[in-house]
Motif scaffolding. Structure first.
Motif, mmCIF file in Angstrom:
data_model
loop_
_atom_site.group_PDB
_atom_site.id
_atom_site.type_symbol
_atom_site.label_atom_id
_atom_site.label_comp_id
_atom_site.label_asym_id
_atom_site.label_seq_id
_atom_site.Cartn_x
_atom_site.Cartn_y
_atom_site.Cartn_z
ATOM 1 N N VAL A 88 0.829 -1.213 -0.200
ATOM 2 C CA VAL A 88 0.112 0.002 0.039
ATOM 3 C C VAL A 88 1.052 1.235 0.177
ATOM 4 O O VAL A 88 2.037 1.076 0.403
ATOM 5 C CB VAL A 88 -0.924 -0.152 1.284
ATOM 6 C CG1 VAL A 88 -2.057 -1.152 1.066
ATOM 7 C CG2 VAL A 88 -0.159 0.024 2.640
ATOM 8 N N PRO A 89 0.261 2.364 -0.463
ATOM 9 C CA PRO A 89 1.099 3.495 -0.459
ATOM 10 C C PRO A 89 1.557 3.968 1.042
ATOM 11 O O PRO A 89 0.766 3.732 1.845
ATOM 12 C CB PRO A 89 0.240 4.635 -1.091
ATOM 13 C CG PRO A 89 -0.901 3.844 -1.728
ATOM 14 C CD PRO A 89 -0.787 2.642 -1.208
ATOM 15 N N ALA A 90 2.704 4.291 0.951
ATOM 16 C CA ALA A 90 3.408 4.703 2.487
ATOM 17 C C ALA A 90 2.655 5.853 3.211
ATOM 18 O O ALA A 90 2.263 5.771 4.547
ATOM 19 C CB ALA A 90 4.909 5.224 2.152
ATOM 20 N N ASP A 91 1.765 6.870 2.397
ATOM 21 C CA ASP A 91 1.090 7.932 3.008
ATOM 22 C C ASP A 91 -0.085 7.293 3.771
ATOM 23 O O ASP A 91 -0.840 8.224 4.516
ATOM 24 C CB ASP A 91 1.055 8.938 2.289
ATOM 25 C CG ASP A 91 -0.046 8.559 1.122
ATOM 26 O OD1 ASP A 91 0.017 7.450 0.666
ATOM 27 O OD2 ASP A 91 -0.819 9.628 0.490
ATOM 28 N N LYS A 92 -0.621 6.014 3.347
ATOM 29 C CA LYS A 92 -1.745 5.638 4.055
ATOM 30 C C LYS A 92 -1.331 4.661 5.280
ATOM 31 O O LYS A 92 -2.337 4.078 6.047
ATOM 32 C CB LYS A 92 -2.445 4.834 3.105
ATOM 33 C CG LYS A 92 -3.100 5.336 1.843
ATOM 34 C CD LYS A 92 -3.860 6.698 2.275
ATOM 35 C CE LYS A 92 -4.342 7.508 1.590
ATOM 36 N NZ LYS A 92 -5.156 8.726 2.008
ATOM 37 N N ILE A 93 -0.276 4.314 5.722
ATOM 38 C CA ILE A 93 0.218 3.762 6.709
ATOM 39 C C ILE A 93 0.235 4.748 7.984
ATOM 40 O O ILE A 93 1.075 5.681 7.835
ATOM 41 C CB ILE A 93 1.463 3.235 6.185
ATOM 42 C CG1 ILE A 93 1.292 2.189 5.354
ATOM 43 C CG2 ILE A 93 1.979 2.076 7.763
ATOM 44 C CD1 ILE A 93 2.707 1.644 4.804
ATOM 45 N N ASP A 94 -0.262 4.383 9.013
ATOM 46 C CA ASP A 94 -0.226 5.005 10.372
ATOM 47 C C ASP A 94 -0.140 4.045 11.577
ATOM 48 O O ASP A 94 -0.799 3.475 11.890
ATOM 49 C CB ASP A 94 -1.645 5.599 10.668
ATOM 50 C CG ASP A 94 -1.785 6.572 11.740
ATOM 51 O OD1 ASP A 94 -0.667 6.786 12.403
ATOM 52 O OD2 ASP A 94 -2.753 7.028 12.312
ATOM 53 N N GLY A 95 1.153 3.823 11.781
ATOM 54 C CA GLY A 95 1.800 2.553 12.657
ATOM 55 C C GLY A 95 1.358 1.545 11.968
ATOM 56 O O GLY A 95 1.957 0.881 11.037
ATOM 57 N N ALA A 96 0.533 0.567 12.771
ATOM 58 C CA ALA A 96 0.176 -0.695 12.305
ATOM 59 C C ALA A 96 -1.281 -0.641 11.671
ATOM 60 O O ALA A 96 -1.881 -1.728 11.353
ATOM 61 C CB ALA A 96 -0.047 -1.679 13.530
ATOM 62 N N VAL A 97 -1.626 0.574 11.179
ATOM 63 C CA VAL A 97 -3.087 0.690 10.575
ATOM 64 C C VAL A 97 -2.973 1.046 9.005
ATOM 65 O O VAL A 97 -1.930 1.726 9.023
ATOM 66 C CB VAL A 97 -3.994 1.439 11.333
ATOM 67 C CG1 VAL A 97 -5.135 1.816 10.702
ATOM 68 C CG2 VAL A 97 -4.070 1.038 12.710
ATOM 69 N N ILE A 98 -3.577 0.538 8.281
ATOM 70 C CA ILE A 98 -3.849 1.221 6.671
ATOM 71 C C ILE A 98 -4.974 1.929 6.655
ATOM 72 O O ILE A 98 -6.097 1.301 6.744
ATOM 73 C CB ILE A 98 -3.660 0.027 6.081
ATOM 74 C CG1 ILE A 98 -2.146 -0.644 6.072
ATOM 75 C CG2 ILE A 98 -3.854 0.542 4.313
ATOM 76 C CD1 ILE A 98 -2.219 -2.087 5.184
ATOM 77 N N ASN A 99 -5.042 3.138 6.464
ATOM 78 C CA ASN A 99 -5.926 4.132 6.357
ATOM 79 C C ASN A 99 -6.684 3.980 4.926
ATOM 80 O O ASN A 99 -5.784 4.226 4.117
ATOM 81 C CB ASN A 99 -5.607 5.576 6.774
ATOM 82 C CG ASN A 99 -5.596 5.661 8.165
ATOM 83 O OD1 ASN A 99 -6.132 5.043 9.118
ATOM 84 N ND2 ASN A 99 -4.257 6.249 8.596
ATOM 85 N N ASN A 100 -7.759 4.028 4.797
ATOM 86 C CA ASN A 100 -8.387 4.181 3.309
ATOM 87 C C ASN A 100 -8.688 5.870 3.376
ATOM 88 O O ASN A 100 -8.253 6.512 4.145
ATOM 89 C CB ASN A 100 -9.872 3.646 3.032
ATOM 90 C CG ASN A 100 -10.880 3.803 4.022
ATOM 91 O OD1 ASN A 100 -11.000 4.957 4.622
ATOM 92 N ND2 ASN A 100 -11.868 2.750 4.353
ATOM 93 N N ASN A 101 -9.317 6.334 2.354
ATOM 94 C CA ASN A 101 -9.435 7.409 1.891
ATOM 95 C C ASN A 101 -10.776 8.136 2.473
ATOM 96 O O ASN A 101 -11.019 9.633 2.175
ATOM 97 C CB ASN A 101 -9.245 7.699 0.449
ATOM 98 C CG ASN A 101 -7.881 7.587 -0.019
ATOM 99 O OD1 ASN A 101 -6.992 8.294 0.130
ATOM 100 N ND2 ASN A 101 -7.707 6.341 -0.806
ATOM 101 N N LEU A 102 -11.372 7.421 3.033
ATOM 102 C CA LEU A 102 -12.775 7.777 3.443
ATOM 103 C C LEU A 102 -13.011 7.835 4.866
ATOM 104 O O LEU A 102 -14.135 7.808 5.555
ATOM 105 C CB LEU A 102 -13.763 7.082 2.719
ATOM 106 C CG LEU A 102 -13.964 7.648 1.317
ATOM 107 C CD1 LEU A 102 -14.415 6.464 0.558
ATOM 108 C CD2 LEU A 102 -14.720 9.154 1.163
ATOM 109 N N GLY A 103 -11.832 7.746 5.660
ATOM 110 C CA GLY A 103 -11.890 7.752 7.133
ATOM 111 C C GLY A 103 -11.916 6.208 7.689
ATOM 112 O O GLY A 103 -12.125 6.081 8.974
ATOM 113 N N GLY A 104 -11.639 5.240 7.041
ATOM 114 C CA GLY A 104 -11.684 4.002 7.565
ATOM 115 C C GLY A 104 -10.481 3.241 7.232
ATOM 116 O O GLY A 104 -9.541 3.936 7.225
ATOM 117 N N THR A 105 -10.677 1.788 7.484
ATOM 118 C CA THR A 105 -9.202 1.309 7.121
ATOM 119 C C THR A 105 -9.176 0.107 6.211
ATOM 120 O O THR A 105 -10.346 -0.339 5.932
ATOM 121 C CB THR A 105 -8.736 0.835 8.696
ATOM 122 O OG1 THR A 105 -9.961 -0.374 9.107
ATOM 123 C CG2 THR A 105 -8.708 1.609 9.905
#
Length: 185
Positions: A88-105
């Motif tokens: 996944v793109p690095a900017d979507k990684i938040d620690g151990a979580v992968i964020n989607n673009n609409l506030g979810g994961t």
């Protein structure tokens, strides 16, 4: 010599410019125009976020398929594995979580389609009804199965999402969950 007050008034009276009522009228018209365009702009931003989620899921699928092509199964696939393998793109990684673009994961896990651990599932959440419909429809053609809020809307024998099942599955809540599954590479 004294100035004649009526001449001074005439001087101001003949000056060009906008009156208070004209300025207020222009502000009202501007506010109405902004109010009319606002939903369109919001919808366009939402559509762009949906497209980014679709692109991210397809990118992850491609990366994971190439990583798992020589693996006997997908038992080691997880969100942590997807992060460490840059699926996944690095900017979507938040620690151990992968964020989607609409506030979810996004969550990655092994899945079974024919044989144990022969597939991967991507679970994504926090979609409203419109976003849920758009994401599920756009990704259905590239994934073997699609499940929305525990309702199967595309199985391995379907070419596209079942529109009726999709409409019934994507609720008005702002937390619809979609699971996309695909075979390992």
């Amino acid at each position: 010599m004294k100035k004649n007050p009526s001449l001074t008034f005439k001087k101001f009276k003949n000056q060009a410019g906008f009156g208070l009522l004209e300025v207020i009228g222009a502000l009202v018209i501007g506010a109405v125009a902004v109010a009319a365009v606002s939903p369109t702009i919001s919808s366009m931003l939402d559509d762009a976020k949906v497209e980014k989620d679709v692109d991210m899921a397809n990118f992850a699928k491609t990366k994971i398929m190439s990583f798992t092509s020589n693996s006997p199964n997908t038992s080691g696939v997880s969100t942590a594995w997807a992060i460490s393998n840059r699926a996944v793109p690095a900017d979507k990684i938040d620690g151990a979580v992968i964020n989607n673009n609409l506030g979810g994961t996004f969550v990655f896990a092994p899945a079974t389609i024919t044989n144990a651990n022969d597939a991967i599932s991507i679970t994504s959440n926090h979609y409203n009804q419109q976003q849920c419909n758009a994401v599920a429809k756009k990704l259905a053609s590239g994934f073997l199965t699609v499940v929305v809020n525990a309702a199967t809307i595309k199985n391995t024998t379907d070419n596209a999402a079942n529109e009726g099942a999709l409409a019934a599955a994507c609720t008005n809540q702002n937390n619809n969950t979609i699971i996309f599954s695909f075979l390992k590479g």
